[in-house]
Design a protein around this motif. Sequence first.
Motif, PDB file in Angstrom:
ATOM      1  N   ARG A 138       0.842  -1.213   0.000  1.00 56.82           N
ATOM      2  CA  ARG A 138       0.000   0.000   0.000  1.00 56.82           C
ATOM      3  C   ARG A 138       0.867   1.249   0.000  1.00 56.82           C
ATOM      4  N   ALA A 139       1.945   1.229   0.778  1.00 56.57           N
ATOM      5  CA  ALA A 139       2.837   2.379   0.826  1.00 56.57           C
ATOM      6  C   ALA A 139       3.502   2.625  -0.523  1.00 56.57           C
ATOM      7  N   ALA A 140       3.659   1.562  -1.320  1.00 50.93           N
ATOM      8  CA  ALA A 140       4.252   1.688  -2.647  1.00 50.93           C
ATOM      9  C   ALA A 140       3.238   2.070  -3.714  1.00 50.93           C
ATOM     10  N   GLY A 141       1.982   2.274  -3.316  1.00 45.70           N
ATOM     11  CA  GLY A 141       0.966   2.698  -4.271  1.00 45.70           C
ATOM     12  C   GLY A 141       0.164   1.579  -4.888  1.00 45.70           C
ATOM     13  N   MET A 142       0.310   0.363  -4.362  1.00 50.16           N
ATOM     14  CA  MET A 142      -0.446  -0.768  -4.894  1.00 50.16           C
ATOM     15  C   MET A 142      -1.819  -0.869  -4.239  1.00 50.16           C
ATOM     16  N   ARG A 143      -2.742  -1.454  -4.957  1.00 43.45           N
ATOM     17  CA  ARG A 143      -4.026  -1.850  -4.386  1.00 43.45           C
ATOM     18  C   ARG A 143      -3.884  -3.282  -3.899  1.00 43.45           C
ATOM     19  N   VAL A 144      -4.127  -3.502  -2.627  1.00 43.35           N
ATOM     20  CA  VAL A 144      -3.936  -4.815  -2.026  1.00 43.35           C
ATOM     21  C   VAL A 144      -5.258  -5.569  -1.980  1.00 43.35           C
ATOM     22  N   ARG A 145      -5.223  -6.794  -2.461  1.00 45.13           N
ATOM     23  CA  ARG A 145      -6.375  -7.679  -2.381  1.00 45.13           C
ATOM     24  C   ARG A 145      -6.003  -8.827  -1.441  1.00 45.13           C
ATOM     25  N   ALA A 146      -6.527  -8.785  -0.222  1.00 48.27           N
ATOM     26  CA  ALA A 146      -6.197  -9.799   0.776  1.00 48.27           C
ATOM     27  C   ALA A 146      -6.833 -11.132   0.396  1.00 48.27           C
ATOM     28  N   ALA A 147      -6.030 -12.191   0.477  1.00 49.48           N
ATOM     29  CA  ALA A 147      -6.527 -13.531   0.181  1.00 49.48           C
ATOM     30  C   ALA A 147      -6.443 -14.362   1.449  1.00 49.48           C
ATOM     31  N   SER A 148      -7.568 -14.545   2.092  1.00 50.22           N
ATOM     32  CA  SER A 148      -7.631 -15.332   3.316  1.00 50.22           C
ATOM     33  C   SER A 148      -9.005 -15.975   3.381  1.00 50.22           C
ATOM     34  N   ARG A 149      -9.187 -16.843   4.349  1.00 54.32           N
ATOM     35  CA  ARG A 149     -10.491 -17.488   4.485  1.00 54.32           C
ATOM     36  C   ARG A 149     -11.580 -16.472   4.787  1.00 54.32           C
ATOM     37  N   ALA A 150     -11.217 -15.403   5.496  1.00 58.52           N
ATOM     38  CA  ALA A 150     -12.202 -14.364   5.797  1.00 58.52           C
ATOM     39  C   ALA A 150     -12.710 -13.699   4.527  1.00 58.52           C
ATOM     40  N   GLN A 151     -11.863 -13.697   3.484  1.00 65.90           N
ATOM     41  CA  GLN A 151     -12.264 -13.127   2.193  1.00 65.90           C
ATOM     42  C   GLN A 151     -12.709 -14.204   1.209  1.00 65.90           C
ATOM     43  N   GLY A 152     -12.872 -15.433   1.689  1.00 63.55           N
ATOM     44  CA  GLY A 152     -13.372 -16.493   0.823  1.00 63.55           C
ATOM     45  C   GLY A 152     -12.309 -17.278   0.087  1.00 63.55           C
ATOM     46  N   PHE A 153     -11.034 -17.093   0.462  1.00 61.24           N
ATOM     47  CA  PHE A 153      -9.942 -17.815  -0.203  1.00 61.24           C
ATOM     48  C   PHE A 153      -9.484 -18.961   0.674  1.00 61.24           C
TER      49      PHE A 153
END
Length: 288
Positions: free
Chosen positions: A31-46
Motif C-alpha cells: 500500500r505504501a508503494a501505491g499498490m491496491r492490495v487484495r487480501a486472500a484469506s479465508r475471511a475473504q473467501g480464499f
Amino acid sequence: MTQNTSRADGSTVVVTGASGRTGSRVAEAARAAGMRVRAASRAQGFDWRDRSTWAQVLRGADAAYLVYPSDVGAPDAAEAVGGLAREAVDLGVRRLVLLSARGEEQARPTEEALRASGARWTVVRAAWFAQNFSEGPLVAELREDGELVFPGGAVEEPFVDVRDIADVVVAALAEGDRYAGQVLEVSGPRLLSFGEAVAKIAAETGRELSYRAVPAAEYGERLAGFGVPPEELDFVVDLFASLLDGRNARLSDGVRQVLGREPRDFTDFVREAAAAGTWTPLAAAGRP
C-alpha cells in the motif's frame, strides 16, 4: 529502497496470508508503494485447499505474493502452489513472488512447481524470522514461563526482520522483470545463537529469561502435547533437525542487493518489541 516504486502505482497485488507475520507487512508495504492490495484469506473467501476459491481472488490482479500456510516444504505445498500459480498465469497474473526458506530442501519441489508455471516468478528465501520471538507459539513461553524450550542447540542464525522481507517482496512485485527468475536470499546482518537472542531479550526487558536446547524428537513430543496433529509431527521434527544443523549459519545479501541498505538489526527489533510490552507477563500487564 532502490526499486522504482512508480511502477507499482495503481497495480493490484493479491497477498495470501495477509493477516500473518509476513503477509500483513507485505500488505502494508505494498500500500505504501501505491499498490491496491487484495487480501486472500479465508475471511475473504480464499482457501488454499479449495481450488474453487482461487479464481475470484486472482482475476484482474497484476501480481501475487504466495505464502503457504503450514510450511513451504509441507507435503501438499508443491501441488497447491503449482496449481494456484498456473491458474494465476491463465488469468493474466504473471508476477508471482513465493516466500521460501533458506536451507530447506523440503521446499525445493514447491519452488520448482512455481518455476514450471510460466509465471514471471521470484523466490524469496528467508532466514529465521526475528518476529518468531514476538509472535506465534514461542512468545508465550518467554512471556509467561520465562524459558524458551527449542531444538536450536548452539547453532547460529542471522535472524531477519519480517519488515525487510516485506520490502524485498514488494520490490520484486513492483519490478517483476528486474527480479524475474531470481532466488533472493535474505537474512539479518549478523549471526546469533538462540541462547544469545534470548539473552538480548532478557537484557532489554530486565527479566530473567533462559533458553533450554532440546533434541528435535523431544521437541516433537512437546508439540504433540500442544495439540499438533500426528500427521504433521514427523515433518516438523525432520524440518527442525535439518534446518538447525548449522547449514544456515551464514549471512545472505538479498536485503542489500534489492534495497540498497543494511538489514535491520536484531537488537533494534528487540528494543521495539520490548517497548511494546511483548514479553511482559499478562498478569503484570493487567490483562486477563
